[in-house]
Design a protein around this motif. Sequence first.
Motif, short mmCIF file in Angstrom:
data_model
loop_
_atom_site.label_atom_id
_atom_site.label_comp_id
_atom_site.label_asym_id
_atom_site.label_seq_id
_atom_site.Cartn_x
_atom_site.Cartn_y
_atom_site.Cartn_z
N THR A 23 65.15 58.53 55.52
CA THR A 23 65.40 57.20 55.56
C THR A 23 64.88 57.06 57.07
O THR A 23 64.21 55.84 57.21
CB THR A 23 66.76 56.98 55.61
OG1 THR A 23 67.35 57.43 54.57
CG2 THR A 23 67.26 55.69 55.92
N ASN A 24 65.01 57.49 58.09
CA ASN A 24 64.34 57.34 59.48
C ASN A 24 63.07 57.23 59.66
O ASN A 24 62.48 56.39 59.94
CB ASN A 24 65.12 58.14 60.42
CG ASN A 24 66.71 57.98 60.66
OD1 ASN A 24 67.27 56.73 60.53
ND2 ASN A 24 67.17 59.06 61.22
N MET A 25 62.47 58.23 58.85
CA MET A 25 60.89 58.28 58.46
C MET A 25 60.48 57.04 57.95
O MET A 25 59.60 56.66 58.34
CB MET A 25 60.50 59.49 58.07
CG MET A 25 60.72 60.86 58.81
SD MET A 25 60.07 62.26 57.95
CE MET A 25 58.48 62.27 57.84
N PHE A 26 61.02 56.61 57.13
CA PHE A 26 60.84 55.47 56.19
C PHE A 26 60.88 54.32 57.06
O PHE A 26 60.14 53.39 56.97
CB PHE A 26 61.68 55.32 55.05
CG PHE A 26 61.28 54.10 53.99
CD1 PHE A 26 60.17 54.24 53.20
CD2 PHE A 26 62.13 52.87 54.08
CE1 PHE A 26 59.90 53.17 52.54
CE2 PHE A 26 61.81 51.93 53.25
CZ PHE A 26 60.65 51.99 52.32
N LEU A 27 61.98 54.08 57.74
CA LEU A 27 62.12 52.79 58.50
C LEU A 27 61.10 52.83 59.75
O LEU A 27 60.95 51.85 60.42
CB LEU A 27 63.57 52.98 59.15
CG LEU A 27 64.59 52.68 58.09
CD1 LEU A 27 65.98 52.78 58.76
CD2 LEU A 27 64.38 51.24 57.53
N GLN A 28 60.63 53.99 60.08
CA GLN A 28 59.49 54.14 61.00
C GLN A 28 57.94 53.66 60.41
O GLN A 28 57.01 54.09 60.95
CB GLN A 28 59.42 55.44 61.91
CG GLN A 28 60.89 55.35 62.94
CD GLN A 28 60.75 54.41 63.78
OE1 GLN A 28 59.93 53.89 64.43
NE2 GLN A 28 62.01 53.93 63.74
N ASN A 29 57.97 53.49 59.24
CA ASN A 29 56.87 53.13 58.55
C ASN A 29 55.87 54.25 58.30
O ASN A 29 54.77 54.05 58.18
CB ASN A 29 55.95 51.99 59.29
CG ASN A 29 56.68 50.65 59.32
OD1 ASN A 29 57.46 50.40 58.31
ND2 ASN A 29 56.70 50.11 60.54
N ILE A 30 56.39 55.28 57.98
CA ILE A 30 55.67 56.53 57.56
C ILE A 30 55.31 56.45 56.31
O ILE A 30 56.39 56.11 55.47
CB ILE A 30 56.33 57.80 58.18
CG1 ILE A 30 56.37 57.95 59.67
CG2 ILE A 30 55.54 58.92 57.53
CD1 ILE A 30 57.25 59.12 60.05
N PRO A 31 54.06 56.77 55.96
CA PRO A 31 53.91 56.35 54.25
C PRO A 31 54.86 57.25 53.43
O PRO A 31 55.07 58.38 53.68
CB PRO A 31 52.16 56.86 54.21
CG PRO A 31 52.06 56.76 55.79
CD PRO A 31 52.88 56.91 56.52
N THR A 32 55.36 56.59 52.21
CA THR A 32 56.28 57.03 51.30
C THR A 32 55.54 58.46 51.01
O THR A 32 56.41 59.51 50.82
CB THR A 32 56.46 56.25 50.23
OG1 THR A 32 56.83 55.09 50.86
CG2 THR A 32 57.56 56.54 49.34
#
Length: 69
Positions: A23-32
Amino acid sequence: MIRKKIPKWELVSSHTARRSFATNMFLQNIPTYRIMLITGHKSESSFFKYIRVTREENAATLAGHLFFQ
């Protein structure tokens, strides 16, 4: 009643840590697809069911997007 002091990290399961990490990676705009390589998800639909993004987090992300400026 017995009270016992336990460090917080001992109360967090590996599953909770893995979900928070994704979730934190996703919120930091790291590609899905890059996150999915790490978490092992095969489809985006299963990945999006897995992560936890609140309505407030979603609204904050969209409010900062250039489209809405």
